[in-house]
Design an enzyme around this catalytic site. Structure first.
Site: not given
Ligand SMILES: *Cc1c(COP(=O)(O)O)cnc(C)c1O
Length: 381
Positions: A35, A134, A274, A322
């Site tokens: 992700k 969640r 700045y 930036m």
């Molecule tokens: C991001 C995520 C992981 C992986 O987490 P890490 O700490 O990077 O290993 C596993 N399960 C879910 C549901 C996640 O959102």
């Protein structure tokens, strides 16, 4: 040409996966978590590299990332969506046998409708609410879920049952996680009793395989460790102690480099950049680097960050802009325009780590990495 570039180290990735593999049993599948553009490393770079070392199970957050993985992957592979599916992608998900979490009846009913029309099954993972609060099915809905699955058996493949722990990287969450593990085990029993037998059971992220290795079940979802970083300082220290290691067994796989764009002399008593956050107390020489906060180099590193140029560790001075930041090179007369600048990475004995960034800016490793601009070109070496 871009103003900065990212290199991914293939050998380091193989080393990290090897270490992770040594921590889990042979029957446990590693699902590589990709992700957030593979935690900033680039999905299109990571997928082929991972497949080359035998990883073919990929976890993403949403259907867009699933498509990116799909377009980069070859041969036999599995994609699992842990979060959002855009309505417009729903058909694509079903057509391409993408697996996905279900955490409410709304999703499963919606997807099922499309699947029935297409005469194709859906491939689901039952996400169980165990205390993170969640997403996930609450106990009150297990019955309804089980009935729905059993009524539609021919259109549903139950690929997994899963949950996620609320902070396994810190011992302070021990009691909460313990309750989650118990609740998860109850849910597994319940669905089995309803004749629902998920192909895989999974709950562990990186921190959990380190801290709760008995509960790996038959798949683990690994993000941060594969990139060569630790979920927290605490997990790093306790792992070294437990395994009697003196060195970090992981190697960060990402380096971020740019170059000196300009060099300038500033007289004593002048402000630099700045505002008035940096006053030259002597005559100074400064180098400008074409990287700023719009690329993910945090503004919080103003007057605090460090970079490596020509074997020297040098300071960011003034406010990070930036698109630009300034480095004090007063004591390094040999630095010239176009010299390489290491923003993250190492050079012989010197290293700028993602976690050192994070310590200064109070960001997690995760946040620092995933904020690096996805348009910066990435190459693998
Ligand atoms: C991001 C995520 C992981 C992986 O987490 P890490 O700490 O990077 O290993 C596993 N399960 C879910 C549901 C996640 O959102």
């Amino acid at each position: 040409m871009p103003s900065s570039f990212i290199e991914i180290n293939k050998n380091a990735l193989a080393n990290n996966i090897k270490h992770i593999t040594s921590l889990i049993d042979d029957n446990v599948v590693i699902s590589s978590v990709l992700k957030g553009n593979a935690y900033g490393h680039g999905i299109n770079i990571m997928v082929p590299a991972l497949q080359e070392i035998g990883i073919n199970h990929f976890s993403v957050f949403n259907s867009l990332e699933a498509q990116q993985v799909y377009n980069s992957a070859k041969g036999n592979f599995t994609i699992m969506i842990m979060g959002d599916i855009n309505d417009e992608d729903a058909e694509w998900v079903i057509d391409n046998e993408i697996e996905f979490y279900v955490f409410n009846l709304h999703r499963i009913e919606n997807m099922l409708k499309i699947a029935v029309k297409k005469q194709k099954p859906i491939n689901i993972h039952l996400e169980i609410e165990t205390g993170m609060n969640r997403t996930g099915f609450n106990k009150e809905n297990w019955n309804e879920l089980a009935e729905l699955i059993n009524k539609n058996k021919t259109h549903i493949n139950v690929k997994g049952i899963c949950t996620h722990y609320a902070g396994s990287e810190s011992i302070s969450n021990y009691m909460r996680i313990k309750q989650q593990r118990q609740a998860f085990k109850k849910s597994i029993k319940y669905f089995k009793s309803q004749d629902i037998k998920p192909e895989r059971i999974h709950s562990s992220c990186s921190a959990a395989i380190l801290v709760y290795p008995k509960d790996n079940f038959d798949m683990v979802r690994i993000g941060i460790l594969q990139y060569g970083l630790w979920p927290s300082r605490e997990t790093f220290i306790s792992h070294l102690t437990k395994k009697k290691l003196t060195n970090d067994p992981l190697t960060p796989i990402l380096s971020w480099k740019s170059y000196v764009m300009d060099i300038k002399h500033v007289s004593k008593g002048e402000y630099i950049g700045y505002g008035n956050s940096y006053l030259a107390e002597t005559n100074m020489t400064i180098a400008s680097i074409p990287v700023g906060y719009s690329y993910g180099y945090s503004r919080s590193l103003s007057n605090q960050g460090r970079v490596i140029i020509k074997n020297s560790r040098l300071s960011v001075i003034g406010i990070v802009n930036m698109n630009m930041l300034l480095i004090d090179i007063t004591t390094n007369e040999n630095i010239t325009i176009k010299d390489e600048v290491i923003l993250i990475g190492s050079n012989n004995a010197l290293e700028i780590t993602v976690s050192s960034f994070g310590n200064i800016t109070d960001q997690l490793n995760y946040e620092v990495l995933s904020r690096i601009d996805k348009d910066i070109p990435r190459t693998i070496k």
